[in-house]
Design a protein around this motif. Structure first.
Motif, PDB file in Angstrom:
ATOM      1  N   ASP A 191      69.700  20.787  27.695  1.00 12.16           N
ATOM      2  CA  ASP A 191      70.997  20.356  27.720  1.00 12.16           C
ATOM      3  C   ASP A 191      71.127  18.834  28.367  1.00 12.16           C
ATOM      4  N   SER A 192      71.048  18.195  28.784  1.00 13.73           N
ATOM      5  CA  SER A 192      71.584  17.107  29.446  1.00 13.73           C
ATOM      6  C   SER A 192      71.270  15.671  27.829  1.00 13.73           C
ATOM      7  N   TRP A 193      69.691  15.521  28.222  1.00 18.41           N
ATOM      8  CA  TRP A 193      69.239  14.696  26.811  1.00 18.41           C
ATOM      9  C   TRP A 193      69.894  15.283  25.741  1.00 18.41           C
ATOM     10  N   LEU A 194      69.990  16.334  25.131  1.00 20.57           N
ATOM     11  CA  LEU A 194      70.719  16.703  23.771  1.00 20.57           C
ATOM     12  C   LEU A 194      72.162  16.120  24.171  1.00 20.57           C
ATOM     13  N   ALA A 195      72.887  15.856  25.252  1.00 21.33           N
ATOM     14  CA  ALA A 195      74.239  15.750  25.107  1.00 21.33           C
ATOM     15  C   ALA A 195      74.320  13.921  25.346  1.00 21.33           C
ATOM     16  N   GLU A 196      72.740  13.481  26.193  1.00 26.02           N
ATOM     17  CA  GLU A 196      72.982  12.087  25.937  1.00 26.02           C
ATOM     18  C   GLU A 196      72.304  11.585  24.493  1.00 26.02           C
ATOM     19  N   LEU A 197      71.707  12.332  24.072  1.00 28.29           N
ATOM     20  CA  LEU A 197      71.395  11.851  22.444  1.00 28.29           C
ATOM     21  C   LEU A 197      72.832  11.723  21.121  1.00 28.29           C
ATOM     22  N   ALA A 198      73.448  12.609  21.549  1.00 31.24           N
ATOM     23  CA  ALA A 198      73.857  12.823  20.431  1.00 31.24           C
ATOM     24  C   ALA A 198      75.670  12.009  21.195  1.00 31.24           C
ATOM     25  N   GLY A 199      75.238  11.318  22.608  1.00 32.07           N
ATOM     26  CA  GLY A 199      76.372  10.147  23.250  1.00 32.07           C
ATOM     27  C   GLY A 199      75.765   9.231  22.558  1.00 32.07           C
ATOM     28  N   GLU A 200      74.606   8.403  22.627  1.00 29.18           N
ATOM     29  CA  GLU A 200      73.906   7.470  21.990  1.00 29.18           C
ATOM     30  C   GLU A 200      74.122   7.106  20.343  1.00 29.18           C
ATOM     31  N   ARG A 201      73.997   8.569  19.424  1.00 28.20           N
ATOM     32  CA  ARG A 201      74.036   8.221  18.083  1.00 28.20           C
ATOM     33  C   ARG A 201      75.897   8.211  17.995  1.00 28.20           C
ATOM     34  N   LEU A 202      76.792   8.904  18.196  1.00 27.50           N
ATOM     35  CA  LEU A 202      77.406   8.803  18.047  1.00 27.50           C
ATOM     36  C   LEU A 202      78.031   6.809  18.360  1.00 27.50           C
ATOM     37  N   MET A 203      77.792   6.574  19.314  1.00 29.99           N
ATOM     38  CA  MET A 203      78.584   5.161  19.607  1.00 29.99           C
ATOM     39  C   MET A 203      77.668   4.169  19.036  1.00 29.99           C
ATOM     40  N   ALA A 204      76.375   4.272  18.764  1.00 32.07           N
ATOM     41  CA  ALA A 204      75.157   3.400  17.208  1.00 32.07           C
ATOM     42  C   ALA A 204      76.665   3.552  16.702  1.00 32.07           C
ATOM     43  N   ALA A 205      76.902   5.061  15.997  1.00 28.99           N
ATOM     44  CA  ALA A 205      77.354   4.736  14.702  1.00 28.99           C
ATOM     45  C   ALA A 205      78.783   4.584  14.692  1.00 28.99           C
ATOM     46  N   THR A 206      79.508   4.470  15.539  1.00 25.85           N
ATOM     47  CA  THR A 206      81.074   3.289  15.434  1.00 25.85           C
ATOM     48  C   THR A 206      80.918   2.980  15.643  1.00 25.85           C
ATOM     49  N   SER A 207      79.746   1.737  17.040  1.00 25.77           N
ATOM     50  CA  SER A 207      80.070   0.314  17.342  1.00 25.77           C
ATOM     51  C   SER A 207      80.183  -0.734  16.639  1.00 25.77           C
ATOM     52  N   CYS A 208      79.367  -0.227  15.672  1.00 25.76           N
ATOM     53  CA  CYS A 208      79.500  -1.293  13.784  1.00 25.76           C
ATOM     54  C   CYS A 208      80.745  -1.616  13.767  1.00 25.76           C
ATOM     55  N   ARG A 209      80.562  -3.333  13.206  1.00 25.19           N
ATOM     56  CA  ARG A 209      82.137  -3.515  13.439  1.00 25.19           C
ATOM     57  C   ARG A 209      81.487  -4.666  12.258  1.00 25.19           C
ATOM     58  N   SER A 210      82.253  -4.751  11.125  1.00 26.83           N
ATOM     59  CA  SER A 210      81.824  -5.788   9.608  1.00 26.83           C
ATOM     60  C   SER A 210      83.589  -5.625   8.582  1.00 26.83           C
ATOM     61  N   LEU A 211      83.900  -7.091   8.837  1.00 27.31           N
ATOM     62  CA  LEU A 211      85.092  -6.657   7.979  1.00 27.31           C
ATOM     63  C   LEU A 211      85.229  -6.884   6.561  1.00 27.31           C
ATOM     64  N   HIS A 212      85.520  -5.358   5.980  1.00 27.38           N
ATOM     65  CA  HIS A 212      85.460  -5.143   4.954  1.00 27.38           C
ATOM     66  C   HIS A 212      86.807  -5.555   3.864  1.00 27.38           C
TER      67      HIS A 212
END
Length: 391
Positions: A191-212
């Motif tokens: 359970d903790s591993w899944l929550a940590e993995l989900a947090g990492e994926r959310l952070m990686a998907a939403t932290s990328c910034r580039s001007l469009h």
């Protein structure tokens, strides 16, 4: 009389694939000074998680139910059916688990039982739309001897992060995150591993910034340029954008931008309009910004994504997408100037025009909204974590 209390250990919001933990406390509320003849008994108690689906008859055309499947005594009051009396269909459920059997409590006595279950990862998220509704509940059934079953329902909110279904829990202890100072069972580790993995994926998907940058034009020329730094967000974040009108050849008098969700019924389930059906597409506005912008060269806006809203998802019946909906009001007159002259030879009264011929047009920019931490969603939009019933 027996009082049954169900308390969720960590709020009512969960991520699909996490383990739900609930403490069920059964109490005889009579004072301890009462006679022993006042003891109370329960034959059994069981718990189960289920997802209830309900569709609007005016918007969704569902196929007729399958009559070949036998019904499990729906009219019997002694069979544990968690969705008894609920609207719609039960489309997902976990196996029922027995909490206790043949429980007897003396006056003032209380006993607690723990219930734990992993939320199915293949289910839809919690959603209350105009066409369909997906509602999750934890149902606890209790029964006295020779009495009908009493149901205690605890509402849940489930967030779904796609891509976790095919992820396997690492078997190597060196790979799995662990702490040498904590004793944790295999289910807790997963359970903790899944929550940590989900947090990492959310952070990686939403932290990328580039001007469009997007050029905005109507049929007569360029209105301006819209800039946004990312297109993937989490619940609770702000959508920030800039609008440059100084480079435009068409004067923009006013603009508005709305943060909207688009709920669309899949084509095979759409009800025909000729038979009295409602539109298969509906929009809900969650935030809006409006501004008069004549003689404005650059402006910006910030629209918050509510934590209580539902991230984008897609099922066989309905899909939910997010977008920015722009509406522009432009002048038909080229080189429109509504300011008085800077230099005047003598004092004079200047009055702006009473009427200005205008055109309007709209533009939609799709964005992607993902879930956020269930703990954050629980704090920001608190719901009932405790439910009580008296038998």
């Amino acid at each position: 009389m027996i009082e049954v209390v169900a308390e969720l250990s960590r709020g009512p919001v969960f991520l699909a694939g996490e383990a739900l933990e609930c403490v069920v406390t059964v109490t005889n509320p009579l004072p301890p000074t009462a006679t022993s003849a006042s003891s109370e008994a329960l034959a059994w108690a069981s718990a189960q998680i289920h997802c209830q689906f309900h569709a609007s008859e005016s918007r969704v055309a569902l196929p007729p139910p399958d009559s070949s499947q036998p019904d499990v005594q729906p009219d019997s009051q002694t069979v544990f059916l968690p969705h008894r009396g609920e609207r719609g269909q039960c489309i997902l459920s976990t196996p029922p688990k027995i909490l206790f059997c043949d429980l007897r409590l003396d006056p003032g006595e209380s006993k607690s039982y723990s219930y734990s279950e992993v939320l199915p990862i293949e289910g839809p998220p919690s959603f209350r739309g105009q066409s369909v509704k997906y509602v999750y509940k934890l149902t606890i059934g209790c029964q006295r001897v020779n009495s009908p079953i009493t149901l205690l329902r605890v509402p849940l909110r489930v967030l779904v992060l796609t891509g976790l279904k095919d992820v396997r829990f690492p078997q190597d202890e060196a790979v799995a995150p662990s702490s040498p100072f904590l004793e944790e069972d295999e289910g807790g580790k997963k359970d903790s591993w899944l929550a940590e993995l989900a947090g990492e994926r959310l952070m990686a998907a939403t932290s990328c910034r580039s001007l469009h940058l997007y050029n905005i034009s109507d049929g007569r020329g360029k209105v301006g340029t819209f800039g946004i730094f990312k297109s993937v967000y989490r619940l609770g974040e702000d959508v920030v954008g800039t609008l440059n009108l100084g480079e435009g050849t068409v004067a923009c008098l006013q603009f508005s931008v709305s943060l909207q969700t688009e709920e669309r019924v899949q084509p095979e389930y759409q009800r025909r309009r000729g038979t009295g059906g409602a539109p298969s597409v509906s929009h809900v506005t969650h935030a809006r910004h409006q501004e008069s912008c004549l003689h404005t060269t650059r402006t910006s806006f910030s629209l918050p994504i509510p934590l209580s809203s539902t991230p984008g998802f897609c099922t066989a019946i309905v899909s939910l997408k997010w977008r920015l909906h722009f509406e522009f009001v432009t002048s038909r007159e080229p080189g429109l100037v509504l300011l008085p002259p800077v230099e005047q030879p003598e004092p004079a009264t200047w009055t702006g025009p009473e009427q200005v011929p205008v055109d309007t047009f709209s533009w939609d920019l799709p964005i992607k909204v993902l879930p956020t931490s269930p703990t954050l969603a629980s704090y920001a939009a608190p719901g009932p974590s405790t439910s009580t019933i008296t038998i």
